[in-house]
Design an enzyme around this catalytic site. Structure first.
Site, PDB file in Angstrom:
ATOM      1  N   ASN A  26      -7.640 104.895 -29.295  1.00  0.00           N
ATOM      2  CA  ASN A  26      -6.888 103.814 -29.922  1.00  0.00           C
ATOM      3  C   ASN A  26      -5.420 104.230 -29.899  1.00  0.00           C
ATOM      4  OD1 ASN A  26      -5.532 102.201 -31.846  1.00  0.00           O
ATOM      5  ND2 ASN A  26      -7.405 101.832 -32.988  1.00  0.00           N
ATOM      6  N   GLU A 173     -20.724  99.412 -31.879  1.00  0.00           N
ATOM      7  CA  GLU A 173     -19.471  99.151 -32.593  1.00  0.00           C
ATOM      8  C   GLU A 173     -19.398  97.722 -33.134  1.00  0.00           C
ATOM      9  OE1 GLU A 173     -16.436 101.464 -32.506  1.00  0.00           O
ATOM     10  OE2 GLU A 173     -17.935 102.997 -32.091  1.00  0.00           O
ATOM     11  N   HIS A 240     -12.335  98.379 -27.710  1.00  0.00           N
ATOM     12  CA  HIS A 240     -13.359  97.358 -27.935  1.00  0.00           C
ATOM     13  C   HIS A 240     -13.050  96.157 -27.046  1.00  0.00           C
ATOM     14  CE1 HIS A 240     -13.692  99.176 -32.203  1.00  0.00           C
ATOM     15  NE2 HIS A 240     -14.707  99.598 -31.486  1.00  0.00           N
ATOM     16  N   ASP A 242     -12.971  93.112 -27.898  1.00  0.00           N
ATOM     17  CA  ASP A 242     -12.154  92.077 -28.541  1.00  0.00           C
ATOM     18  C   ASP A 242     -10.656  92.347 -28.441  1.00  0.00           C
ATOM     19  OD1 ASP A 242     -11.799  94.068 -30.453  1.00  0.00           O
ATOM     20  OD2 ASP A 242     -12.589  92.899 -32.133  1.00  0.00           O
ATOM     21  N   CYS A 357      -9.776  92.095 -35.634  1.00  0.00           N
ATOM     22  CA  CYS A 357     -10.450  93.312 -36.100  1.00  0.00           C
ATOM     23  C   CYS A 357     -10.826  93.209 -37.569  1.00  0.00           C
ATOM     24  CB  CYS A 357      -9.534  94.524 -35.914  1.00  0.00           C
ATOM     25  SG  CYS A 357      -9.370  95.095 -34.222  1.00  0.00           S
TER      26      CYS A 357
END
Length: 424
Positions: A26, A173, A240, A242, A357
């Site tokens: 991240n 996740e 992720h 998204d 998120c």
């Protein structure tokens, strides 16, 4: 839609919100590691976003913050005594464990669970599987409390089924790697789970194909599709799916480099849903690095009561030239997305989490909506109550050194207790 609604359940950002840089892969989390955070401002920013959706007529609920530091977890490493004594010993002997136990990461409710809509499941119920989040130590301790809250929010077994997580050997996740395509929200659709192929180098692929298949089986979802995330997206920071794609009903909004084999995925979806509209942003218009830095695709793609499509994006999208240029050129008019709203969730963004998120989507029929525990549904009065607790109990500023202070631990526990009391 005959009364069907899509709810967004947001995680209230907890009082221990900090920048410890715990999430490898991240980029934002790593870049901002060690800086001072602002838990009070973070929580109020998240609440303002919830108020916005509630005002637009979108169903809005919330999850409570988890107790942090999490001393039950620390006790499994052999620390004993009072909660404060366990934290002090962990800070002295294993500071990385205390950092993990203090993380406010449950705020990102998109990782709380995978949710299958009732029109897609064999028994006609809404199914939830809490994410095991086993790839990251600080997140792996979340699921027991998440499961408890899911059972409190969705208590009626006639409408809801709450499962155990997939075994930790296989990373899951949650809804951050889940999409659903359907002719309309209330009609049977195609559920899609996006996984990362195992690899020996680069950032980790957090979602396993085994977990995806296990969830489809547990939920009674026939015909679910699996799609591989592109390694290019993962290595640029799309930890992720998204972060590079989002969907609702008959609309898929995606970056062209989101998937390893987009042609096969798109063909399968169009074969099932001929009216599917795919809005694909080319890399030459918005480079993948800009899309990830701005979190353009970590937007909330909403269907308003008047059927218009709206996206809620972070203010960073207005500050990233390529993204702002694309939005100005495409949104509105005859475009499938009629409007864009910018929200300030900078505190979450600095830790690597955008508007999407912070929320878990749950599609409900009128009967299922009536079965939701109303204590967890946002109203103007409840929002005011939550804001008052945040203003009173959430710290204004937290530095890395604060994480080892007994006053910091005590304030975090007291703040969560105060919020729980107000929410009943």
């Amino acid at each position: 839609m005959m009364g069907w609604r899509e709810y967004n359940f947001d995680g209230i950002i907890g009082p221990t919100h900090n920048y410890a840089g715990l999430s490898f892969g991240n980029i934002a989390s790593s870049v901002n590691a060690g800086q001072a955070s602002a838990p009070r401002r973070a929580a109020l920013q998240g609440l303002d976003k919830m108020r916005l959706l509630h005002g637009l007529g979108i169903g809005q609920g919330f999850f409570l913050p988890h107790n942090r530091p999490e001393t039950d977890w620390l006790s499994r490493f052999g620390f004993t005594g009072t909660p404060a004594q366990m934290c002090a010993a962990a800070w002295r002997e294993e500071p990385d464990l205390l950092l993990a136990a203090s993380s406010a990461s449950p705020m990102w409710a998109a990782n709380a669970a995978t949710v299958s809509a009732s029109p897609d499941t064999a028994d006609g119920r809404i199914h939830f599987t809490p994410a095991n989040l086993s790839t990251m130590a600080h997140r792996s301790l979340e699921w027991p409390e998440t499961q408890r809250q899911l059972r409190r929010i969705f208590p009626d077994p006639q409408h809801f089924a709450i499962h155990d997580p997939v075994p930790a050997r296989y990373g899951d996740e949650g809804a951050a790697n889940f999409m659903r395509i359907a002719p309309a929200l209330e009609l049977p659709g195609t559920e899609i789970m996006v996984y990362g192929s195992p690899r020996d180098a680069g950032f980790p692929a957090r979602q396993s194909a085994e977990a995806c298949r296990a969830i489809f089986r547990a939920h009674g979802v026939a015909g679910g599709l699996l799609a591989a995330q592109s390694t290019e997206a993962i290595d640029v920071g799309a930890f992720h799916n998204d972060v590079v794609a989002v969907a609702t009903a008959d609309l898929l909004f995606t970056h062209e480099l989101a998937f390893a084999d987009k042609a096969t995925l798109f063909t399968a979806l169009i074969d099932r849903h001929p009216d599917l509209r795919i809005v694909e942003v080319r890399d030459e218009d918005v480079p993948l690095s800009d899309a990830i830095a701005s979190y353009l695709f970590n937007s909330q793609l909403l269907i308003l009561p008047d059927r218009r499509r709206l996206i809620i994006v972070p203010v960073e999208c207005a500050e990233t030239l390529s993204v702002k240029r694309w939005l100005d050129a495409h949104i509105g008019g005859d475009h499938p997305i009629s409007e864009v709203r910018f929200v300030d969730v900078r505190e979450s963004m600095r830790n690597g989490g955008g508007p999407a998120c912070l929320r878990l989507r749950v599609l409900v029929s009128p009967e299922a909506e009536a079965a939701i525990n109303p204590l967890f549904v946002l109203t103007e009065r409840r929002a005011d109550q939550i804001a008052a607790v945040i203003e009173r109990h959430w710290p204004e500023r937290v530095t890395p050194a604060d994480l080892g202070l007994p006053d910091f631990w005590a304030q975090g526990w007291e703040a969560v207790r105060a919020l729980e009391a107000v929410c009943g």
